[in-house]
Enzyme design. Structure first.
Site, PDB file in Angstrom:
ATOM      1  N   ASP A   1      -5.417  -4.230  -2.701  1.00  0.00           N
ATOM      2  CA  ASP A   1      -4.394  -3.904  -1.703  1.00  0.00           C
ATOM      3  C   ASP A   1      -3.809  -5.176  -1.081  1.00  0.00           C
ATOM      4  O   ASP A   1      -4.540  -6.091  -0.699  1.00  0.00           O
ATOM      5  CB  ASP A   1      -5.033  -3.032  -0.612  1.00  0.00           C
ATOM      6  CG  ASP A   1      -4.027  -2.464   0.358  1.00  0.00           C
ATOM      7  OD1 ASP A   1      -3.349  -3.249   1.037  1.00  0.00           O
ATOM      8  OD2 ASP A   1      -3.937  -1.230   0.452  1.00  0.00           O
TER       9      ASP A   1
ATOM     10  N   SER B   1       0.840  -1.197   0.000  1.00  0.00           N
ATOM     11  CA  SER B   1       0.000   0.000   0.000  1.00  0.00           C
ATOM     12  C   SER B   1       0.875   1.248   0.000  1.00  0.00           C
ATOM     13  O   SER B   1       1.724   1.412  -0.867  1.00  0.00           O
ATOM     14  CB  SER B   1      -0.965  -0.050   1.189  1.00  0.00           C
ATOM     15  OG  SER B   1      -2.028   0.860   1.025  1.00  0.00           O
TER      16      SER B   1
END
Length: 366
Positions: free
Chosen positions: A202, A42
């Site tokens: 993610d 991320s």
């Protein structure tokens, strides 16, 4: 010493990495350390790319990371809450990040905030990430295939269809903007990213930790030695480095397991639940430590404004506080733990053997 650095996810919490690395990079350079691999998930993937682009220039990578956070990602808050109370700046930072966005990474897309858009949420996410794609492209510019002066860059992402954790790296081909955008594609808020015909989210949206997968990839690529007991033979490094060279694994976890206080409001409860779900992913079993001689795990302490600010507050005060907190952790590491790290050999240390108030390799640094 060879160094492997891994950064966690968490939106604005990535500013903590900036503080740690701004102090730690010069220390590593002074001691002749070599950054052989860097990874992140991320926002940690963006931080890792920024550092990797500096290659063997650790100071340059730290300066680039600091410029990213202080000049691009910091976003002034709008005055949603004008009442004179202590938590007003926190609410303004949170609401700005949630309802308006970030000056560089993303912006709110109100046209998609209706039930009908939800019928095709994959194509109509709540936020527009055009800015993030441009930011990633700028930080990947010039970063090619890993080599003698370029660390291996690893970023994880989750396959939306089958739930498997994929790990992208630049061992044989440069990483693209799509690889890093996939690693930071939070469901609903952002669009999933298509890479080679597969859709990814993610890399933290799974129970499976990415660190063991990354270490195994490093062994496969020759960046990390494999013990005889693990693979039946040693893996030679690509640059014919001495196998006796110590290897430090440094991980930074942004989500504290211990909160500042018991949460009460809905926002506080949500942020605390997120910390408990995502924190502690960098714990490693002994079987995964092959080739690692020294281990330092930095776990961020909870700040008082974490309960409201969370991961979406990019206000100047919040970013400055996180950077300063990272510097304090790094200062403590350099003053107290690094001398021990250089003196001691590889045997695994167990937390119960350390007197209270001390930290060592294989210990969590608070």
């Amino acid at each position: 010493m060879d160094v492997i650095a891994v950064f966690g996810g968490g939106g604005s919490l990535g500013a903590f990495d900036c503080g740690v690395w701004s102090l730690l990079a010069p220390v590593l350079r002074t001691r002749g350390a070599r950054l052989v691999a860097v990874g992140g998930v991320s926002i940690g993937a963006l931080n890792a790319a920024c550092i990797a682009r500096g290659g063997s220039d650790l100071r340059g990578g730290a300066a680039r990371l600091e410029a990213l956070w202080c000049e691009q990602l910091t976003t002034p808050s709008m005055p949603f809450d004008t009442l004179p109370h202590a938590s007003a700046p926190r609410w303004n930072g949170l609401l700005t990040g949630l309802l308006l966005g970030n000056t560089t990474l993303y912006r709110a897309n109100p046209w998609h905030w209706n039930p009908f858009a939800g019928l095709d949420r994959r194509a109509r996410p709540l936020m527009d990430r055009e800015g993030l794609w441009r930011c990633i492209a700028a930080n990947l510019d010039g970063l090619g295939v890993a080599g003698a002066h370029t660390p291996l860059l690893c970023v994880p992402a989750v396959d939306v269809a089958d739930g498997s954790l994929a790990l992208f790296d630049n061992a044989h081909a440069p990483l693209t903007t799509a690889h890093l955008a996939a690693s930071s594609a939070l469901p609903l808020l952002f669009e999933p990213v298509e890479v080679e015909g597969r859709w990814y989210w993610d890399g933290d949206i799974t129970r499976e930790p990415s660190l063991p997968l990354m270490l195994e990839r490093l062994r496969e690529r020759g960046c990390l030695a494999r013990n005889d007991a693990d693979g039946g033979h040693d893996v030679e490094r690509d640059d014919d480095a001495d196998d006796a060279t110590p290897t430090l694994l440094l991980t930074i976890d942004h989500h504290p397991r211990r909160g500042a206080r018991v949460p009460t409001g809905g926002v506080e409860l949500a942020h605390r639940a997120l910390d408990l779900l995502l924190g502690g992913k960098y714990a490693l079993p002994a079987s995964a430590m092959s080739g690692i001689t020294h281990r330092l795990e930095i776990e961020r302490d909870a700040l008082e404004h974490d309960d409201i600010s969370g991961i979406l507050d990019f206000s100047p005060g919040r970013i400055d506080a996180l950077i300063e907190q990272g510097r304090r952790h790094a200062e403590r590491l350099c003053e107290r733990d690094w001398p021990m790290l250089e003196r001691e050999s590889a045997p695994t240390w167990h937390p119960g053997a350390m007197p209270a108030g001390r930290t060592r390799r294989n210990a969590v640094l608070h």
